[in-house]
Design a protein around this motif. Structure first.
Motif, PDB file in Angstrom:
ATOM      1  N   LEU A   1       2.387   4.860   1.491  1.00  0.00           N
ATOM      2  CA  LEU A   1       2.992   5.131   2.797  1.00  0.00           C
ATOM      3  C   LEU A   1       2.243   6.175   3.607  1.00  0.00           C
ATOM      4  O   LEU A   1       2.375   6.238   4.820  1.00  0.00           O
ATOM      5  CB  LEU A   1       4.451   5.577   2.604  1.00  0.00           C
ATOM      6  CG  LEU A   1       5.372   4.540   1.966  1.00  0.00           C
ATOM      7  CD1 LEU A   1       6.759   5.130   1.726  1.00  0.00           C
ATOM      8  CD2 LEU A   1       5.469   3.302   2.851  1.00  0.00           C
ATOM      9  N   VAL A   2       1.464   7.010   2.918  1.00  0.00           N
ATOM     10  CA  VAL A   2       0.724   8.066   3.619  1.00  0.00           C
ATOM     11  C   VAL A   2      -0.745   8.013   3.210  1.00  0.00           C
ATOM     12  O   VAL A   2      -1.095   7.430   2.181  1.00  0.00           O
ATOM     13  CB  VAL A   2       1.306   9.466   3.320  1.00  0.00           C
ATOM     14  CG1 VAL A   2       2.727   9.588   3.852  1.00  0.00           C
ATOM     15  CG2 VAL A   2       1.283   9.776   1.845  1.00  0.00           C
ATOM     16  N   GLY A   3      -1.579   8.639   3.996  1.00  0.00           N
ATOM     17  CA  GLY A   3      -3.013   8.628   3.759  1.00  0.00           C
ATOM     18  C   GLY A   3      -3.406   9.033   2.348  1.00  0.00           C
ATOM     19  O   GLY A   3      -2.992  10.083   1.856  1.00  0.00           O
TER      20      GLY A   3
ATOM     21  N   GLY B   1      -7.486   2.581  10.772  1.00  0.00           N
ATOM     22  CA  GLY B   1      -6.248   2.693  11.537  1.00  0.00           C
ATOM     23  C   GLY B   1      -4.983   2.538  10.691  1.00  0.00           C
ATOM     24  O   GLY B   1      -3.882   2.719  11.193  1.00  0.00           O
ATOM     25  N   HIS B   2      -5.142   2.250   9.434  1.00  0.00           N
ATOM     26  CA  HIS B   2      -3.988   1.995   8.555  1.00  0.00           C
ATOM     27  C   HIS B   2      -3.291   3.299   8.189  1.00  0.00           C
ATOM     28  O   HIS B   2      -3.927   4.327   8.004  1.00  0.00           O
ATOM     29  CB  HIS B   2      -4.475   1.279   7.287  1.00  0.00           C
ATOM     30  CG  HIS B   2      -3.387   0.674   6.468  1.00  0.00           C
ATOM     31  ND1 HIS B   2      -2.559   1.399   5.661  1.00  0.00           N
ATOM     32  CD2 HIS B   2      -3.012  -0.630   6.335  1.00  0.00           C
ATOM     33  CE1 HIS B   2      -1.711   0.581   5.051  1.00  0.00           C
ATOM     34  NE2 HIS B   2      -1.966  -0.655   5.443  1.00  0.00           N
ATOM     35  N   GLN B   3      -1.953   3.257   8.067  1.00  0.00           N
ATOM     36  CA  GLN B   3      -1.174   4.467   7.745  1.00  0.00           C
ATOM     37  C   GLN B   3      -1.532   5.061   6.382  1.00  0.00           C
ATOM     38  O   GLN B   3      -1.364   6.251   6.166  1.00  0.00           O
ATOM     39  CB  GLN B   3       0.324   4.167   7.784  1.00  0.00           C
ATOM     40  CG  GLN B   3       0.800   3.242   6.661  1.00  0.00           C
ATOM     41  CD  GLN B   3       2.285   2.948   6.716  1.00  0.00           C
ATOM     42  OE1 GLN B   3       2.948   3.282   7.692  1.00  0.00           O
ATOM     43  NE2 GLN B   3       2.799   2.321   5.682  1.00  0.00           N
ATOM     44  N   ALA B   4      -2.057   4.231   5.472  1.00  0.00           N
ATOM     45  CA  ALA B   4      -2.388   4.717   4.135  1.00  0.00           C
ATOM     46  C   ALA B   4      -3.871   5.052   3.987  1.00  0.00           C
ATOM     47  O   ALA B   4      -4.336   5.347   2.887  1.00  0.00           O
ATOM     48  CB  ALA B   4      -1.988   3.687   3.081  1.00  0.00           C
TER      49      ALA B   4
ATOM     50  N   SER C   1      -2.493   7.879  -0.475  1.00  0.00           N
ATOM     51  CA  SER C   1      -1.514   7.683  -1.555  1.00  0.00           C
ATOM     52  C   SER C   1      -1.788   6.388  -2.322  1.00  0.00           C
ATOM     53  O   SER C   1      -2.403   5.464  -1.814  1.00  0.00           O
ATOM     54  CB  SER C   1      -0.091   7.692  -1.008  1.00  0.00           C
ATOM     55  OG  SER C   1       0.113   6.623  -0.103  1.00  0.00           O
TER      56      SER C   1
ATOM     57  N   GLU D   1     -10.178   0.576   6.353  1.00  0.00           N
ATOM     58  CA  GLU D   1      -9.202   0.261   7.396  1.00  0.00           C
ATOM     59  C   GLU D   1      -8.773   1.572   8.046  1.00  0.00           C
ATOM     60  O   GLU D   1      -7.678   2.082   7.784  1.00  0.00           O
ATOM     61  CB  GLU D   1      -7.978  -0.440   6.799  1.00  0.00           C
ATOM     62  CG  GLU D   1      -8.265  -1.767   6.109  1.00  0.00           C
ATOM     63  CD  GLU D   1      -7.021  -2.339   5.446  1.00  0.00           C
ATOM     64  OE1 GLU D   1      -6.013  -2.556   6.162  1.00  0.00           O
ATOM     65  OE2 GLU D   1      -7.056  -2.548   4.229  1.00  0.00           O
TER      66      GLU D   1
ATOM     67  N   VAL E   1      -8.441   2.483   2.419  1.00  0.00           N
ATOM     68  CA  VAL E   1      -7.066   2.245   1.985  1.00  0.00           C
ATOM     69  C   VAL E   1      -7.110   1.684   0.564  1.00  0.00           C
ATOM     70  O   VAL E   1      -7.862   0.760   0.280  1.00  0.00           O
ATOM     71  CB  VAL E   1      -6.339   1.249   2.920  1.00  0.00           C
ATOM     72  CG1 VAL E   1      -4.943   0.925   2.395  1.00  0.00           C
ATOM     73  CG2 VAL E   1      -6.271   1.796   4.331  1.00  0.00           C
TER      74      VAL E   1
ATOM     75  N   ASP F   1      -7.281   7.074   3.865  1.00  0.00           N
ATOM     76  CA  ASP F   1      -7.636   8.460   3.551  1.00  0.00           C
ATOM     77  C   ASP F   1      -8.527   9.018   4.653  1.00  0.00           C
ATOM     78  O   ASP F   1      -8.774   8.360   5.666  1.00  0.00           O
ATOM     79  CB  ASP F   1      -8.284   8.562   2.152  1.00  0.00           C
ATOM     80  CG  ASP F   1      -9.597   7.803   2.040  1.00  0.00           C
ATOM     81  OD1 ASP F   1     -10.192   7.418   3.085  1.00  0.00           O
ATOM     82  OD2 ASP F   1     -10.050   7.586   0.903  1.00  0.00           O
TER      83      ASP F   1
ATOM     84  N   THR G   1       0.840  -1.196   0.000  1.00  0.00           N
ATOM     85  CA  THR G   1       0.000   0.000   0.000  1.00  0.00           C
ATOM     86  C   THR G   1       0.876   1.247   0.000  1.00  0.00           C
ATOM     87  O   THR G   1       2.099   1.153   0.134  1.00  0.00           O
ATOM     88  CB  THR G   1      -0.910   0.028   1.243  1.00  0.00           C
ATOM     89  OG1 THR G   1      -0.092   0.043   2.403  1.00  0.00           O
ATOM     90  CG2 THR G   1      -1.848  -1.172   1.276  1.00  0.00           C
TER      91      THR G   1
END
Length: 143
Positions: free
Chosen positions: A40-42, A86-89, A44, A84, A96, A91, A38
């Motif tokens: 690396l940032v929201g 809580g995921h770093q990617a 992306s 998701e 995600v 939005d 995935t």
């Protein structure tokens, strides 16, 4: 044209098939390896599936058409969205983007690639054996 030329041409054709299928396997393995990569940032974009296409081209050295990689591209199919939060990617809505890679499709491509590679390898081996038999025959007749 000498007797060995058709055999050399067969080996050139089979050799080009081996190279093409090796390139195809590299693309398939890259897709499988990145099936869950995935961003690396929201918001992306994740990994985008790679594609490969082939073309037949004239080999001037052998006077036959051989296969070559025509294009390495990317699949423009949409990404898979999953909720998701809580995921770093993720939005701002918690979605995600996941790669547009279907592992089942890639595994199918891998099996087809393997069969094509093996077929080309058998042709190459058979042509090499025929060349060796021809050389042995010619050696025997010159003694």
């Amino acid at each position: 044209m000498s007797m060995i030329d058709p055999i050399k041409a067969s080996m050139a054709i089979a050799g080009s098939g081996l190279e093409a299928q090796s390139a195809r396997l590299r693309v398939v393995s890259e897709n499988i390896a990145n099936a869950e990569s995935t961003g690396l940032v929201g918001g992306s974009d994740p990994y985008r599936r790679r594609t490969i296409t082939f073309d037949n081209v004239m080999s001037r050295a052998e006077g036959v058409k051989v296969v070559r990689v025509k294009d390495l591209g990317v699949d423009q199919a949409p990404f898979r969205l999953e909720y998701e939060p809580g995921h770093q990617a993720a939005d701002e809505k918690g979605n995600v983007k996941h790669p547009n890679v279907n592992v089942l499709v890639e595994m199918s491509d891998m099996r087809e690639t393997n069969r094509s590679y093996e077929a080309n390898l058998q042709i190459f081996k058979q042509a090499r054996a025929m060349a060796a038999m021809t050389i042995d025959l010619l050696k025997g007749s010159s003694s």
